[in-house]
Design an enzyme around this catalytic site. Structure first.
Site, PDB file in Angstrom:
ATOM      1  N   SER A 157       0.842  -1.202   0.000  1.00  0.00           N
ATOM      2  CA  SER A 157       0.000   0.000   0.000  1.00  0.00           C
ATOM      3  C   SER A 157       0.878   1.254   0.000  1.00  0.00           C
ATOM      4  O   SER A 157       1.974   1.239   0.549  1.00  0.00           O
ATOM      5  CB  SER A 157      -0.873  -0.039   1.260  1.00  0.00           C
ATOM      6  OG  SER A 157      -1.983   0.786   1.138  1.00  0.00           O
ATOM      7  N   PRO A 158       0.400   2.344  -0.600  1.00  0.00           N
ATOM      8  CA  PRO A 158       1.208   3.558  -0.622  1.00  0.00           C
ATOM      9  C   PRO A 158       1.556   4.027   0.788  1.00  0.00           C
ATOM     10  O   PRO A 158       0.668   4.095   1.642  1.00  0.00           O
ATOM     11  CB  PRO A 158       0.287   4.590  -1.292  1.00  0.00           C
ATOM     12  CG  PRO A 158      -0.856   3.849  -1.848  1.00  0.00           C
ATOM     13  CD  PRO A 158      -0.907   2.502  -1.237  1.00  0.00           C
ATOM     14  N   GLN A 235       1.665   6.476  -7.217  1.00  0.00           N
ATOM     15  CA  GLN A 235       0.506   7.209  -6.689  1.00  0.00           C
ATOM     16  C   GLN A 235       0.779   8.710  -6.776  1.00  0.00           C
ATOM     17  O   GLN A 235       1.736   9.215  -6.198  1.00  0.00           O
ATOM     18  CB  GLN A 235       0.209   6.848  -5.232  1.00  0.00           C
ATOM     19  CG  GLN A 235      -1.103   7.490  -4.750  1.00  0.00           C
ATOM     20  CD  GLN A 235      -1.362   7.331  -3.252  1.00  0.00           C
ATOM     21  OE1 GLN A 235      -0.569   7.795  -2.439  1.00  0.00           O
ATOM     22  NE2 GLN A 235      -2.464   6.690  -2.892  1.00  0.00           N
ATOM     23  N   TYR A 316      -6.937  15.019   1.047  1.00  0.00           N
ATOM     24  CA  TYR A 316      -6.040  15.809   0.189  1.00  0.00           C
ATOM     25  C   TYR A 316      -6.879  16.455  -0.921  1.00  0.00           C
ATOM     26  O   TYR A 316      -8.109  16.299  -0.950  1.00  0.00           O
ATOM     27  CB  TYR A 316      -4.905  14.920  -0.334  1.00  0.00           C
ATOM     28  CG  TYR A 316      -4.075  14.378   0.813  1.00  0.00           C
ATOM     29  CD1 TYR A 316      -3.383  15.253   1.656  1.00  0.00           C
ATOM     30  CD2 TYR A 316      -4.038  13.022   1.110  1.00  0.00           C
ATOM     31  CE1 TYR A 316      -2.664  14.784   2.750  1.00  0.00           C
ATOM     32  CE2 TYR A 316      -3.328  12.544   2.213  1.00  0.00           C
ATOM     33  CZ  TYR A 316      -2.650  13.428   3.026  1.00  0.00           C
ATOM     34  OH  TYR A 316      -1.955  12.970   4.120  1.00  0.00           O
ATOM     35  N   ARG A 364      -7.764   6.067  -5.586  1.00  0.00           N
ATOM     36  CA  ARG A 364      -7.980   5.735  -4.169  1.00  0.00           C
ATOM     37  C   ARG A 364      -9.009   6.699  -3.598  1.00  0.00           C
ATOM     38  O   ARG A 364      -8.870   7.916  -3.751  1.00  0.00           O
ATOM     39  CB  ARG A 364      -6.671   5.829  -3.402  1.00  0.00           C
ATOM     40  CG  ARG A 364      -6.847   5.468  -1.947  1.00  0.00           C
ATOM     41  CD  ARG A 364      -5.543   5.297  -1.214  1.00  0.00           C
ATOM     42  NE  ARG A 364      -5.349   3.899  -0.891  1.00  0.00           N
ATOM     43  CZ  ARG A 364      -4.663   3.471   0.184  1.00  0.00           C
ATOM     44  NH1 ARG A 364      -4.080   4.320   0.984  1.00  0.00           N
ATOM     45  NH2 ARG A 364      -4.559   2.192   0.431  1.00  0.00           N
ATOM     46  N   ARG A 459       1.117  -1.229   6.908  1.00  0.00           N
ATOM     47  CA  ARG A 459       2.016  -1.414   8.065  1.00  0.00           C
ATOM     48  C   ARG A 459       2.685  -2.787   8.109  1.00  0.00           C
ATOM     49  O   ARG A 459       3.867  -2.863   8.467  1.00  0.00           O
ATOM     50  CB  ARG A 459       1.256  -1.097   9.358  1.00  0.00           C
ATOM     51  CG  ARG A 459       0.944   0.393   9.478  1.00  0.00           C
ATOM     52  CD  ARG A 459      -0.091   0.668  10.528  1.00  0.00           C
ATOM     53  NE  ARG A 459      -1.342   0.011  10.229  1.00  0.00           N
ATOM     54  CZ  ARG A 459      -2.361  -0.113  11.087  1.00  0.00           C
ATOM     55  NH1 ARG A 459      -2.246   0.383  12.289  1.00  0.00           N
ATOM     56  NH2 ARG A 459      -3.482  -0.711  10.724  1.00  0.00           N
TER      57      ARG A 459
HETATM   58  C1  LIG Z   1       3.670   5.458   7.337  1.00  0.00           C
HETATM   59  C2  LIG Z   1       2.433   5.502   6.491  1.00  0.00           C
HETATM   60  C3  LIG Z   1       2.389   6.342   5.392  1.00  0.00           C
HETATM   61  C4  LIG Z   1       1.254   6.373   4.571  1.00  0.00           C
HETATM   62  N1  LIG Z   1       1.255   7.134   3.433  1.00  0.00           N
HETATM   63  C5  LIG Z   1       0.235   7.018   2.545  1.00  0.00           C
HETATM   64  C6  LIG Z   1       0.318   7.630   1.259  1.00  0.00           C
HETATM   65  O1  LIG Z   1       1.307   8.239   0.900  1.00  0.00           O
HETATM   66  N2  LIG Z   1      -0.762   7.492   0.429  1.00  0.00           N
HETATM   67  C7  LIG Z   1      -1.877   6.780   0.793  1.00  0.00           C
HETATM   68  O2  LIG Z   1      -2.803   6.681  -0.006  1.00  0.00           O
HETATM   69  N3  LIG Z   1      -1.957   6.174   1.992  1.00  0.00           N
HETATM   70  C8  LIG Z   1      -0.927   6.263   2.857  1.00  0.00           C
HETATM   71  N4  LIG Z   1      -0.977   5.574   4.046  1.00  0.00           N
HETATM   72  C9  LIG Z   1      -2.158   4.737   4.345  1.00  0.00           C
HETATM   73  C10 LIG Z   1      -1.887   3.280   3.957  1.00  0.00           C
HETATM   74  O3  LIG Z   1      -1.691   3.130   2.560  1.00  0.00           O
HETATM   75  C11 LIG Z   1      -3.047   2.373   4.391  1.00  0.00           C
HETATM   76  O4  LIG Z   1      -4.224   2.784   3.737  1.00  0.00           O
HETATM   77  C12 LIG Z   1      -3.276   2.383   5.897  1.00  0.00           C
HETATM   78  O5  LIG Z   1      -2.059   2.356   6.602  1.00  0.00           O
HETATM   79  C13 LIG Z   1      -4.127   1.191   6.340  1.00  0.00           C
HETATM   80  O6  LIG Z   1      -3.486  -0.021   5.968  1.00  0.00           O
HETATM   81  P1  LIG Z   1      -2.708  -0.957   7.059  1.00  0.00           P
HETATM   82  O7  LIG Z   1      -3.715  -1.265   8.137  1.00  0.00           O
HETATM   83  O8  LIG Z   1      -2.297  -2.166   6.279  1.00  0.00           O
HETATM   84  O9  LIG Z   1      -1.554  -0.178   7.606  1.00  0.00           O
HETATM   85  C14 LIG Z   1       0.137   5.567   4.885  1.00  0.00           C
HETATM   86  C15 LIG Z   1       0.196   4.731   6.012  1.00  0.00           C
HETATM   87  C16 LIG Z   1       1.322   4.671   6.796  1.00  0.00           C
HETATM   88  C17 LIG Z   1       1.361   3.728   7.963  1.00  0.00           C
END
Ligand SMILES: Cc1cc2nc3c(=O)[nH]c(=O)nc-3n(C[C@H](O)[C@H](O)[C@H](O)COP(=O)(O)O)c2cc1C
Ligand SMILES: Cc1cc2nc3c(=O)[nH]c(=O)nc-3n(C[C@H](O)[C@H](O)[C@H](O)COP(=O)(O)OP(=O)(O)OC[C@H]3O[C@@H](n4cnc5c(N)ncnc54)[C@H](O)[C@@H]3O)c2cc1C
Length: 507
Positions: A157-158, A235, A316, A364, A459
């Site tokens: 994921s981004p 992205q 955003y 997204r 994560r």
């Molecule tokens: C450190 C960090 C940076 C993130 N940066 C972005 C981002 O640049 N773009 C985005 O769409 N989501 C971003 N997210 C959200 C994640 O892509 C994801 O949607 C969110 O962490 C939930 O997924 P998870 O439970 O697997 O962590 C970020 C999440 C984390 C933890």
């Protein structure tokens, strides 16, 4: 239903009296008996009756909340069963059995191995269009979008790294993305990469608006393509009202302590009391931002990215247009959903025109603002998906929230997956699910039930870049390719995993 307090002086409530869950999961008797056992235990181990009641309530309340969450999922399934009527009987059956999200893929294997394997064979046949000879875990089946072929269903994921210098990715980014591409995921999506310096969230965000950015990203893409069989997506986004803020591990979403730049948005509505009030965008601003997206998409195409994702979530700029919470415009870009979608759709159309026809575009979205009827609701997200699908968007990456400080999300395992499920099954669009998906079992259940086509893990990939390869070893699946220099490590891992006394792997 749940009582605020479960005891009073020497009276304590059990079973249906303190809490009930909707009957569609039928666990009231189990809950009541488990509560009785726990209470009996604490009455013996705790020094006073008050302490026993306190421990009992503390422990059982969590269990009740879990069951109530499962019951909510299950009730939702029955109340909207028409959503699933188009599914093949195999998948419909699987969807019914796993509707509460408490019974998983491996639970079903324990109950009826032969049936589960036949269901996996069905899934395999759908994915490959060939009669399979063996079943394999659904997460390792391929997936196709336009001419993009993904070897499996796992997406990194981004995730913003906040490590760029003046928008340029550094060696950090090369190592970070290379490691995750080596780790087995079918698709790695970059962090939100910004279309202009003012469009950055923080001074550490990557960009794609200068020649040196393109050069640095090209190096990363070339490594991924040369050394791994993963694909890499870019992205693109613009921070809008949530721009000019501190790094993720500083004060998230808070303005910089010095050197802030002015921010823009659909309406002059600040993210928080501390945040800057964005300047309301004029049509000329919209033209500028649209052209910036086109410029960045052109660079991304030249850099060789396999997929483009437009970030229309999390408050955003494009997301701020979509949600009525931050879009109060009275022109053609505010008011009705169609109006609020107009600018994101314009960006999509402009970007699609320069993005190679054989490569897919993902969007997204935040499928709910988590504020009830006042903001985007899951129901409205279906309408958003229809508009995007009709415009030609190939896949929706279904996230949620982060659009207002007032949001009250309901967290839990796979907590955003129901939004993906609803969109996929009501519109027929391909989706990616994301949010607290962290076990192979979660992924397999989501895919087999038709709740998403791909699963994004964020994560878990920070903790373990090799999440997918480790998951394959845990499941005893040998079809994933390891980097050649690491083959000895693979062999040892599989040997250890096959031992019956092996500790559970860190996946
Ligand atoms: C450190 C960090 C940076 C993130 N940066 C972005 C981002 O640049 N773009 C985005 O769409 N989501 C971003 N997210 C959200 C994640 O892509 C994801 O949607 C969110 O962490 C939930 O997924 P998870 O439970 O697997 O962590 C970020 C999440 C984390 C933890
Ligand atoms: C139609 C239906 C189907 C269900 N299916 C399932 C299922 O498949 N699986 C499952 O696990 N759960 C199921 N449940 C839920 C389950 O039956 C309850 O959660 C469980 O019985 C709760 O146990 P309890 O002891 O807390 O309450 P109860 O079983 O309701 O016991 C309370 C008792 O107190 C008595 N009582 C009430 N007032 C007084 C009073 N003033 N003085 C003396 N006695 C009184 C009542 O007569 C009753 O006997 C179902 C429930 C219903 C209604």
């Amino acid at each position: 239903m749940q009582c605020e307090r479960w005891s009073h002086e020497n009276i304590v409530l059990m079973g249906d009296a303190p809490a009930t869950a909707h009957f569609s999961v039928g666990s009231g008797t189990k809950l009541a008996l488990e509560s009785a056992i726990a209470l009996a235990g604490y009455v013996h181990t705790e020094p006073t009756l008050a302490a026993a009641f306190h421990r009992y309530e503390e422990e059982r309340r969590t269990e009740v909340l879990r069951l109530q969450s499962a019951a909510r999922n299950s009730t939702e399934w029955f109340e909207h069963v028409e959503r699933y009527l188009h599914l093949d009987p195999v998948q419909f059956n699987y969807s019914l059995l796993t509707r509460s999200q408490r019974i998983s893929h491996e639970n079903l294997r324990a109950r009826d191995k032969a049936w589960l394997e036949s269901a996996e064979m069905w899934f395999e046949e759908q994915a490959t269009r060939e009669k399979p000879r063996h079943s394999r875990p659904p997460m390792f089946t391929p997936f196709r979008l336009r001419d993009l072929r993904l070897k499996n269903r796992i997406v990194v994921s981004p995730m913003d790294q906040y490590r760029a210098i003046d928008g340029a990715p550094t060696d950090w980014h090369l190592v970070h993305y290379a490691e995750r591409a080596k780790g087995g995921a079918g698709l790695v999506i970059t962090e939100m990469t910004c279309v202009s310096p003012e469009g950055r969230i923080s001074p550490g965000c990557t960009g794609l608006y200068a020649p040196e950015h393109e050069t640095a990203w090209t190096r990363i893409v070339e490594f991924v393509h040369a050394e791994t069989d993963a694909k890499i997506g870019m992205q693109l986004g613009h921070s809008g009202p949530k721009g000019s803020t501190q790094l993720g591990w500083e004060k998230m979403d808070a303005p910089l302590t010095a050197g802030n730049w002015p921010v823009i948005g659909p309406s002059p509505i600040a993210w928080s009391a501390q945040s800057q009030v964005p300047r309301e965008m004029t049509r000329a601003d919209m033209d500028t931002v649209r052209d910036q997206f086109v410029g960045s998409a052109t660079m991304a195409a030249r850099a060789g990215f396999d997929l483009l994702e437009l970030h229309c979530a999390h408050g955003y700029l494009l997301s701020a247009f979509i949600t009525p919470l931050t879009n109060r415009r009275t022109d053609a870009y505010g008011g009705t959903l169609l109006n609020r979608m107009r600018f994101p759709l314009e960006i999509y159309q402009a970007v699609r025109a320069v993005w190679p026809a054989e490569k897919p575009i993902s969007m997204r979205i935040s499928a709910t603002d988590w504020v009830g009827e006042e903001g985007i609701t899951p129901e409205e997200a279906v309408e958003i998906a229809r508009l995007l699908g009709d415009a030609g968007v190939d896949v929706l990456n279904v996230s949620a929230g982060q659009t207002t400080m007032r949001a009250r999300p309901v967290y839990g395992r796979m907590f955003q997956t129901p939004f993906s499920d609803r969109i996929r099954n009501e519109t027929g669009m391909a989706t990616m699910a994301v949010g607290n998906i962290y076990e192979p079992d979660h992924v397999n259940s989501i895919l087999m039930a038709g709740r998403a086509d791909l699963c994004c893990l964020a994560r878990p990939h920070l903790a373990d870049p090799y999440w997918t390869l480790h998951a394959a070893a845990q499941l005893g699946y040998r079809g994933e390719t390891w980097p050649k220099p690491y083959l000895a490590g693979r062999d040892q891992l599989y040997r250890l995993a096959s031992r019956s006394d092996a500790p559970p792997m860190n996946v």
